[in-house]
Design a protein around this motif. Structure first.
Motif, PDB file in Angstrom:
ATOM      1  N   GLN A 526      -0.900   0.876  -2.193  1.00 38.33           N
ATOM      2  CA  GLN A 526      -1.442   0.018  -3.253  1.00 38.33           C
ATOM      3  C   GLN A 526      -2.771   0.598  -3.748  1.00 38.33           C
ATOM      4  OE1 GLN A 526       0.520  -2.471  -4.348  1.00 38.33           O
ATOM      5  NE2 GLN A 526       1.957  -1.687  -2.811  1.00 38.33           N
ATOM      6  N   VAL A 527      -2.689   1.774  -4.321  1.00 34.30           N
ATOM      7  CA  VAL A 527      -3.890   2.452  -4.799  1.00 34.30           C
ATOM      8  C   VAL A 527      -3.714   2.823  -6.272  1.00 34.30           C
ATOM      9  CG1 VAL A 527      -4.496   3.364  -2.538  1.00 34.30           C
ATOM     10  CG2 VAL A 527      -3.011   4.707  -4.038  1.00 34.30           C
ATOM     11  N   GLN A 528      -4.840   3.075  -6.939  1.00 37.84           N
ATOM     12  CA  GLN A 528      -4.822   3.480  -8.335  1.00 37.84           C
ATOM     13  C   GLN A 528      -5.487   4.840  -8.470  1.00 37.84           C
ATOM     14  OE1 GLN A 528      -6.376   0.577 -11.075  1.00 37.84           O
ATOM     15  NE2 GLN A 528      -5.584  -1.140  -9.888  1.00 37.84           N
ATOM     16  N   GLY A 529      -4.881   5.696  -9.265  1.00 36.55           N
ATOM     17  CA  GLY A 529      -5.430   7.018  -9.472  1.00 36.55           C
ATOM     18  C   GLY A 529      -6.823   6.970 -10.071  1.00 36.55           C
ATOM     19  N   GLY A 530      -7.703   7.806  -9.563  1.00 39.81           N
ATOM     20  CA  GLY A 530      -9.060   7.866 -10.062  1.00 39.81           C
ATOM     21  C   GLY A 530     -10.024   6.903  -9.391  1.00 39.81           C
ATOM     22  N   LYS A 531      -9.521   5.968  -8.572  1.00 35.04           N
ATOM     23  CA  LYS A 531     -10.395   5.000  -7.917  1.00 35.04           C
ATOM     24  C   LYS A 531     -10.816   5.490  -6.539  1.00 35.04           C
ATOM     25  CE  LYS A 531     -10.405   0.750  -8.437  1.00 35.04           C
ATOM     26  NZ  LYS A 531     -10.218  -0.734  -8.431  1.00 35.04           N
ATOM     27  N   THR A 532     -11.963   4.966  -6.082  1.00 33.31           N
ATOM     28  CA  THR A 532     -12.495   5.319  -4.765  1.00 33.31           C
ATOM     29  C   THR A 532     -12.411   4.102  -3.856  1.00 33.31           C
ATOM     30  OG1 THR A 532     -14.011   6.968  -5.675  1.00 33.31           O
ATOM     31  CG2 THR A 532     -14.541   6.084  -3.501  1.00 33.31           C
ATOM     32  N   TYR A 533     -11.965   4.329  -2.615  1.00 32.51           N
ATOM     33  CA  TYR A 533     -11.812   3.255  -1.633  1.00 32.51           C
ATOM     34  C   TYR A 533     -12.522   3.647  -0.345  1.00 32.51           C
ATOM     35  CZ  TYR A 533      -7.963   1.920  -4.733  1.00 32.51           C
ATOM     36  OH  TYR A 533      -7.214   1.576  -5.823  1.00 32.51           O
ATOM     37  N   ARG A 534     -12.946   2.639   0.405  1.00 30.47           N
ATOM     38  CA  ARG A 534     -13.491   2.857   1.741  1.00 30.47           C
ATOM     39  C   ARG A 534     -12.582   2.138   2.739  1.00 30.47           C
ATOM     40  NH1 ARG A 534     -19.426   1.512   2.679  1.00 30.47           N
ATOM     41  NH2 ARG A 534     -19.477   3.446   3.892  1.00 30.47           N
ATOM     42  N   TYR A 535     -12.367   2.749   3.906  1.00 33.77           N
ATOM     43  CA  TYR A 535     -11.446   2.208   4.904  1.00 33.77           C
ATOM     44  C   TYR A 535     -12.125   2.113   6.267  1.00 33.77           C
ATOM     45  CZ  TYR A 535      -7.584   3.310   1.675  1.00 33.77           C
ATOM     46  OH  TYR A 535      -6.736   3.379   0.586  1.00 33.77           O
ATOM     47  N   ARG A 536     -11.659   1.158   7.043  1.00 34.70           N
ATOM     48  CA  ARG A 536     -11.965   1.079   8.462  1.00 34.70           C
ATOM     49  C   ARG A 536     -10.812   0.341   9.137  1.00 34.70           C
ATOM     50  NH1 ARG A 536     -17.055  -3.282   8.503  1.00 34.70           N
ATOM     51  NH2 ARG A 536     -15.780  -5.187   8.217  1.00 34.70           N
ATOM     52  N   VAL A 537     -10.690   0.425  10.468  1.00 31.89           N
ATOM     53  CA  VAL A 537      -9.545  -0.157  11.170  1.00 31.89           C
ATOM     54  C   VAL A 537     -10.012  -0.770  12.477  1.00 31.89           C
ATOM     55  CG1 VAL A 537      -8.981   2.034  12.300  1.00 31.89           C
ATOM     56  CG2 VAL A 537      -7.194   0.332  12.002  1.00 31.89           C
ATOM     57  N   TYR A 538      -9.286  -1.823  12.924  1.00 28.59           N
ATOM     58  CA  TYR A 538      -9.567  -2.433  14.230  1.00 28.59           C
ATOM     59  C   TYR A 538      -8.253  -2.878  14.863  1.00 28.59           C
ATOM     60  CZ  TYR A 538      -9.237  -6.990  11.794  1.00 28.59           C
ATOM     61  OH  TYR A 538      -8.818  -8.077  11.055  1.00 28.59           O
ATOM     62  N   ALA A 539      -8.262  -3.047  16.179  1.00 25.10           N
ATOM     63  CA  ALA A 539      -7.079  -3.516  16.909  1.00 25.10           C
ATOM     64  C   ALA A 539      -7.161  -5.028  17.094  1.00 25.10           C
ATOM     65  CB  ALA A 539      -6.985  -2.819  18.258  1.00 25.10           C
ATOM     66  N   VAL A 540      -6.013  -5.653  17.336  1.00 26.33           N
ATOM     67  CA  VAL A 540      -5.932  -7.107  17.526  1.00 26.33           C
ATOM     68  C   VAL A 540      -5.339  -7.383  18.899  1.00 26.33           C
ATOM     69  CG1 VAL A 540      -5.013  -9.279  16.671  1.00 26.33           C
ATOM     70  CG2 VAL A 540      -5.651  -7.478  15.055  1.00 26.33           C
ATOM     71  N   LEU A 541      -6.043  -8.188  19.691  1.00 30.66           N
ATOM     72  CA  LEU A 541      -5.612  -8.536  21.046  1.00 30.66           C
ATOM     73  C   LEU A 541      -5.236 -10.009  21.107  1.00 30.66           C
ATOM     74  CD1 LEU A 541      -8.533  -6.739  22.911  1.00 30.66           C
ATOM     75  CD2 LEU A 541      -6.214  -5.888  22.629  1.00 30.66           C
TER      76      LEU A 541
END
Length: 563
Positions: A526-541
Motif C-alpha cells: 500500500q505505497v505510492q510512487g514518489g512518497k517517503t515512508y518511515r517504518y518500525r516493527v515490534y512483536a506481540v506477546l
C-alpha cells in the motif's frame, strides 16, 4: 424389451403363458453366461451379480491413504502468485501423483485464509487441469483442492464431518490427506478434498446437467430470502457453476420464492428440496459445531444443486474446516446458542424457519439428530477417530515446514492444544445435545453473536531486550517495500509493522499485522510512487490482560520510486 428365441427357450424365463419356471443352478449359470456375452453386465456362477465399473478416483480419495502430490511452478510464476495477492490468479504448473504427471495445469491459491499477502500460514491450492489444455483431466477429475487445515478444526474437522455426512447417506465430498511438495521442497500436510463440480455431480447424481450454484462469501439472497424477480439482485451471492444461466436463475428464484415466506407444509417443501438430506446435514453440522454455514451463523459455504431427474434441490455443504470449537473468535456461542432440539440459531432464516415451524419436519429432524448423535458423536466413538486421523499424518507432520497451530487460535502451542480443545468440545457438545434432545421444551430465545469489538490494536511497549532489531528494506520497487528484521521474542503471537508518511514523521500507526511466531519479513504494497515512508516493527506477546507489545525496532526511511 423383446427376448430373443434363445432366452424364451431357457428355463426361468417368462413363457408365453406368463408362467415362471424355477431354473436349476446350472441353467441359471448358463443364462447368466449368455447375458454376460451379450451385455457384459453379470458374471457366471452361483453368486453371479452385476459387475460395477471401478471408479479410478476411489484410490485417490481412499480415506486410509496419505497421498503424495508434487507441484512444480517456475520461480517467475511463483512470484506472480505472491505479488497478485489478495487476488488469487492461476499460473501454469505441473501436477504429479504416483506415476501420473500432467503438464500445463492451472495452479492458484485457494480461500480467504490464503489471500493475505503477509500471512505466515500455509496456503491452500486449487489445481484446474483444463486451465491451459482444454479437456485435460486427472482420473476424470476437473479439479484437485488442497486445504491448508488452519481453521478451528485444524486438519481434522473436514475429515470428521465429511465422514459422518457420507456415513448417513448425504452427498458430500470425499477427502483424505496429502503430503504436498512444491518445487521439490515440503509444502506441508493438506486435506485432499473432492471439489464440487460437474465430475462430482456425475458421480453422485448420475448427471452433470441441472443448475449448480455456489454461495461462497454470502450476499443478498444468501439467506434464501426472496428479494424480487430481478436476477441481478442475486448474482453477488450465487455463482453459477453449471447449467444454462437463464434457466438456472429462473429455477433458483422459483425455489427461493417457494420457501420464503417461511410457511407451508413439509409435503410442499419436499417437492422442491431433498428434505431428509437437509435435515441430516443440519444435525451433523450442529453436532460438529460447523457454525460457518447456512444452518449456523454464516449463510455461505454451500452449494445448491437442482437434480434434473426430479427437479428437487440439494443443499451441499462446503469448506468444513471450521468446527469443534466453542465461543469462536470470542463471539460465536456455538454450544450455548445452538440448541440441538431447536436447530435455528439465527432467527428469520426462511429454510430453517420452515423446519422449526412444521411439527412433522421438526420431529423428523429430531429423530435424525438422536440417531446421528448416538451413532457418530459419542465421545468414546469420535475421539478415537480423531487420534486415528492424527496417526495417519504424524510422521508427515514432522517435515511440515509450518507449525501445527491454527490461525484462528493464536494461543495454540502445538498439536496437543488442538486435541485438548477439540476433545473438550466433543464431550461438552454430546452431553448438552443429549439433554436438549431428551427434553426439547420451548424454543429458546436466540443468543446472537457478541458485537464485533472496536479495533484497538496492540501498541508497542517500552524499550525491551526482546524487541526486533536490524530492520532494513530488503527490496524497494514502485509496487511495494519488502522489509526484513531479526526477531528476539519468545512465545510471541504476531509482529506489527508501523508506518508513517514523510521524511521527519513521528505519527506511527499500525500498518501490517503478521500472525504467528518468529516472523521476520513483511511486504507493504500500500505505497505510492514518489512518497517517503518511515517504518518500525515490534512483536506481540499474549498475557492474561491481553496482548502486550515489545519495544520497537530501529526506524528506517524509504522513498518509493515512481512507476
Amino acid at each position: 424389451m423383446m427376448f430373443s428365441p434363445v432366452f424364451r427357450s431357457l428355463p426361468g424365463v417368462v413363457n408365453t403363458n406368463g408362467l415362471q419356471a424355477r431354473p436349476s443352478l446350472a441353467r441359471c449359470c448358463l443364462l447368466r453366461c449368455i447375458t454376460l456375452l451379450l451385455f457384459g453386465c453379470v458374471v457366471c456362477g452361483p453368486f453371479a451379480s452385476a459387475v460395477p465399473s471401478a471408479d479410478p478416483t476411489d484410490k485417490f480419495y481412499a480415506s486410509e491413504s496419505l497421498q503424495t502430490i508434487r507441484l512444480e511452478i517456475s520461480p517467475e510464476n511463483l512470484d506472480r502468485l505472491q505479488r497478485a495477492l489478495p487476488r488469487r490468479i492461476s499460473v501454469p504448473g505441473t501436477f504429479q501423483w504416483n506415476d501420473q504427471t500432467l503438464q500445463s495445469v492451472g495452479i492458484r491459491y485457494k480461500g480467504n485464509s490464503s489471500s493475505d499477502p503477509n500471512s505466515p500460514h500455509k496456503r491452500s491450492f486449487l489445481i484446474t487441469f483444463s486451465e491451459y489444455q482444454t479437456g485435460q483431466r486427472f482420473l476424470g477429475l476437473q479439479h484437485v483442492a488442497l486445504d491448508n487445515g488452519i481453521q478451528f478444526g485444524g486438519l481434522f474437522s473436514e475429515r470428521l464431518i465429511t465422514d459422518v455426512l457420507r456415513g448417513v447417506g448425504v452427498k458430500a465430498s470425499r477427502c483424505n490427506y496429502a503430503r504436498v511438495y512444491l518445487n521439490g521442497k515440503p509444502a506441508g500436510v493438506y486435506v485432499n478434498v473432492e471439489r464440487i463440480d460437474r465430475t462430482f455431480l456425475e458421480r453422485n447424481f448420475d448427471s452433470s446437467g441441472g443448475a449448480l450454484f455456489k454461495v461462497d462469501e454470502g450476499g443478498p439472497g444468501a439467506e434464501l430470502h426472496y428479494l424480487g424477480s430481478d436476477v441481478a439482485l442475486y448474482r453477488k451471492a450465487f455463482e453459477l457453476h453449471a447449467g444454462n444461466e437463464v434457466e438456472a436463475f429462473a429455477a433458483l428464484l422459483e425455489f427461493i420464492r417457494a420457501i420464503d415466506p417461511s410457511t407451508g407444509d413439509g409435503t410442499e417443501l419436499s417437492r422442491a428440496l431433498d428434505v431428509d438430506a437437509f435435515l441430516k446435514t443440519t444435525a451433523v453440522l450442529l453436532l460438529a459445531g460447523a457454525f460457518d454455514q447456512y444452518t449456523g451463523w454464516g449463510p455461505h459455504n454451500y452449494y445448491l444443486y437442482q437434480n434434473p431427474a426430479d427437479h428437487r434441490w440439494t443443499y451441499i455443504p462446503w469448506d468444513l474446516d471450521v468446527g469443534f470449537a466453542d465461543n469462536a473468535f470470542g463471539r460465536v456461542p456455538v454450544l450455548e446458542g445452538w440448541n440441538a432440539a431447536w436447530p435455528a440459531p439465527v432467527p428469520d432464516r426462511p429454510l430453517m424457519e420452515r423446519l422449526i415451524s412444521d411439527p412433522v419436519l421438526l420431529q423428523r429432524y429430531r429423530q435424525h439428530a438422536r440417531t446421528i448423535l448416538e451413532t457418530w458423536f459419542r465421545p468414546e466413538i469420535l475421539i478415537p477417530k480423531l487420534h486415528k486421523l492424527h496417526a495417519q499424518i504424524r510422521l508427515a507432520l514432522e517435515e511440515d515446514p509450518f507449525p501445527s497451530r491454527r490461525a484462528t487460535v493464536p494461543t495454540d502451542r502445538g498439536i496437543e492444544d488442538i486435541f485438548m480443545s477439540m476433545e473438550k468440545f466433543i464431550r461438552d457438545r454430546y452431553a448438552l445435545a443429549r439433554v436438549q434432545l431428551d427434553a426439547p421444551g420451548n424454543r429458546p430465545v436466540p443468543k446472537p453473536m457478541a458485537p464485533q469489538p472496536q479495533p484497538q490494536g496492540p501498541m508497542p511497549g517500552p524499550p525491551s531486550a526482546d524487541a526486533p532489531t536490524d530492520l532494513r528494506a530488503a527490496k524497494v520497487t514502485a509496487e511495494g517495500v519488502e522489509l526484513q528484521w531479526v526477531d528476539h521474542a519468545e512465545g510471541e503471537v504476531a509482529h506489527v509493522v508501523q508506518r508513517c508518511s514523510g521524511v521527519d514523521c513521528t505519527d506511527f500507526v499500525n500498518a501490517l499485522g503478521l500472525e504467528g511466531p518468529h516472523v521476520t519479513t513483511a511486504m507493504d504494497r500500500q505505497v505510492q510512487g514518489g512518497k517517503t515512508y518511515r517504518y518500525r516493527v515490534y512483536a506481540v506477546l499474549p498475557t492474561p490482560g491481553g496482548p502486550r507489545g515489545t519495544g520497537v525496532s530501529n526506524v528506517i526511511t524509504v522513498t518509493v520510486p515512481e512507476r
